[in-house]
Design an enzyme around this catalytic site. Structure first.
Site, PDB file in Angstrom:
ATOM      1  N   CYS A 116     -58.910 -12.324  -0.026  1.00 47.62           N
ATOM      2  CA  CYS A 116     -60.056 -12.267  -0.939  1.00 47.62           C
ATOM      3  C   CYS A 116     -60.596 -10.857  -1.151  1.00 47.62           C
ATOM      4  O   CYS A 116     -61.391 -10.635  -2.064  1.00 47.62           O
ATOM      5  CB  CYS A 116     -61.170 -13.184  -0.456  1.00 47.62           C
ATOM      6  SG  CYS A 116     -60.689 -14.909  -0.507  1.00 47.62           S
ATOM      7  N   HIS A 256     -67.980 -11.200  -3.920  1.00 46.97           N
ATOM      8  CA  HIS A 256     -66.929 -12.220  -3.876  1.00 46.97           C
ATOM      9  C   HIS A 256     -67.615 -13.590  -3.858  1.00 46.97           C
ATOM     10  O   HIS A 256     -68.646 -13.774  -3.228  1.00 46.97           O
ATOM     11  CB  HIS A 256     -66.083 -12.021  -2.618  1.00 46.97           C
ATOM     12  CG  HIS A 256     -65.084 -13.100  -2.396  1.00 46.97           C
ATOM     13  ND1 HIS A 256     -64.188 -13.493  -3.363  1.00 46.97           N
ATOM     14  CD2 HIS A 256     -64.831 -13.890  -1.313  1.00 46.97           C
ATOM     15  CE1 HIS A 256     -63.427 -14.465  -2.884  1.00 46.97           C
ATOM     16  NE2 HIS A 256     -63.807 -14.735  -1.648  1.00 46.97           N
ATOM     17  N   ASN A 286     -64.005 -20.460  -5.554  1.00 46.09           N
ATOM     18  CA  ASN A 286     -63.417 -19.255  -4.986  1.00 46.09           C
ATOM     19  C   ASN A 286     -62.005 -19.078  -5.554  1.00 46.09           C
ATOM     20  O   ASN A 286     -61.102 -19.820  -5.207  1.00 46.09           O
ATOM     21  CB  ASN A 286     -63.385 -19.389  -3.461  1.00 46.09           C
ATOM     22  CG  ASN A 286     -62.828 -18.159  -2.777  1.00 46.09           C
ATOM     23  OD1 ASN A 286     -62.287 -17.259  -3.433  1.00 46.09           O
ATOM     24  ND2 ASN A 286     -62.931 -18.115  -1.462  1.00 46.09           N
TER      25      ASN A 286
END
Ligand code: UT7
Length: 333
Positions: A116, A256, A286
């Site tokens: 990520c 994020h 996500n």
């Protein structure tokens, strides 16, 4: 000669049409819209359907749109760097596949794997090529088809992830704009809490690994949560102090998008009001390396030349980081 900075001169995202809602997920596993909204903050995520389409397909859509909107010919691209946890294949790199799909023939390309945090790490790497003075047009593309590695029988992970891609174009400037600083970190011992057990050289695919569902995301949510809340905020606050950034002169935080509670905690530690935080987790979940550039794309019209922006990420590895940039151009709004 004054210093060459690397500045983003265009951004483009791409998402598949299919919306997997919390209500539909509730028919697949024992969960509810209420639980997911309260604990994670996601209402729906996009899913790429159809045979023969992987993350590179989405990445190519984003890059194609980026080339069109910035009036750039594929022939002008010197370098394309891909990032993602779900490349089409173990090898070659998605960058190569995407380059072929969009007709980039005069440059070179490779991928960076940092889960990520991939977009931040890749952006910084790309910036250094531009700052060297040798590379004039560099593309960074984050593309993740998380649905390919999500176990839709596991209620602790399947609400979290979605599919998307987004790309940015980086160019040199001698103005006081673009990527200014980064603070990154890794702690490999964190890999035990978030990984995919099989399919790599350590444990190649067998009937047993498939039967044991080891080709899906494995996550110990609470351990990751604790780490994420701390690290993402630590480096972002450190970045603010280092550059005398305050809740007034910092225009945007681009975090994020993994969990609304993590985003809110980070903004709180930085002393930022919610209006200065880009949040689209409700609609996409996500999407790993696409979350941050997807936000830049959706907020592009509101961004102004010279805006102070902090990008912040954390993810599998563990990896984490904060990157400070001055935005390069005025949005349409
Ligand atoms: O970018 C990649 C990095 N990943 C992340 O940032 C994820 C970080 N972690 C998280 O976001 C959270 O830990 C989760 C959203 C994954 C889980 O939330 P949590 O508040 O940490 O829940 P928990 O794991 O402590 O589980 C609490 C309860 C458990 O039930 P019991 O044992 O208390 O009876 C779970 O079984 O919630 C249950 N639960 C669910 N219930 C309904 C777990 N998932 C679900 C679900 N629906 N989908």
């Amino acid at each position: 000669m004054s210093k060459i900075n690397a500045v983003i001169t265009g951004v483009q995202g791409w998402v598949p049409e299919y919306r997997l809602t919390n209500d539909e997920l509730s028919t697949m596993v024992d969960t509810s819209d209420e639980w997911i909204m309260q604990r994670i903050g996601i209402r729906e995520r996009r899913i790429l359907k159809g045979k023969g389409k992987g993350s590179a397909y989405m990445g190519a859509r984003a890059v194609k749109g980026l080339l069109e909107k910035t009036n750039t010919s594929p022939d002008e691209i010197d370098l394309i760097i891909g990032t993602g946890a779900t490349p089409d294949m173990m090898f070659p790199a998605n960058a190569n596949i995407i380059a072929d799909m969009v007709g980039i023939k005069n440059g070179f390309g490779f991928d960076i794997n940092a889960a990520c945090s991939g977009f931040l790490y890749t952006l910084q790497t790309a910036a250094q090529f531009v700052e060297s003075g040798r590379y004039k047009k560099v593309i960074v593309v984050g593309a993740d088809k998380m649905s390919a590695i999500t176990d839709y029988t596991d209620r602790t992970t399947c609400p979290l992830f979605g599919d998307a891609a987004a790309a940015v174009l980086l160019e040199p400037t001698e103005e006081d704009l673009g990527i200014i600083d980064h603070i990154f970190g890794v702690d490999g011992s964190g890999r035990h809490h978030l990984h995919m057990k099989a399919g790599g050289s350590l444990k190649p695919a067998t009937h047993e690994t498939v039967d044991a569902r080891e080709h899906f995301i494995y996550q110990e949510g609470q351990a990751v949560f604790k780490f994420a809340v701390t690290k993402m905020a630590d480096v972002s606050v450190e970045m603010m102090e280092k550059h005398q950034l305050t809740s007034e002169n910092l225009a945007w935080l681009v975090p994020h998008q993994a969990n609304m509670r993590i985003i809110e905690a980070t903004a709180r530690r930085m002393g930022l009001p919610k209006e200065k935080v880009m949040i689209n987790i409700q609609r996409y979940g996500n999407t790993t390396t696409a979350t941050i550039p997807m936000c830049l794309w959706e907020w592009e019209d509101q961004l102004k030349k010279g805006d102070n922006v902090i990008l912040a990420a954390f993810g599998g590895g563990f990896t984490w980081g904060s990157l400070y940039m001055k935005w390069g151009y005025d949005g349409k709004a």
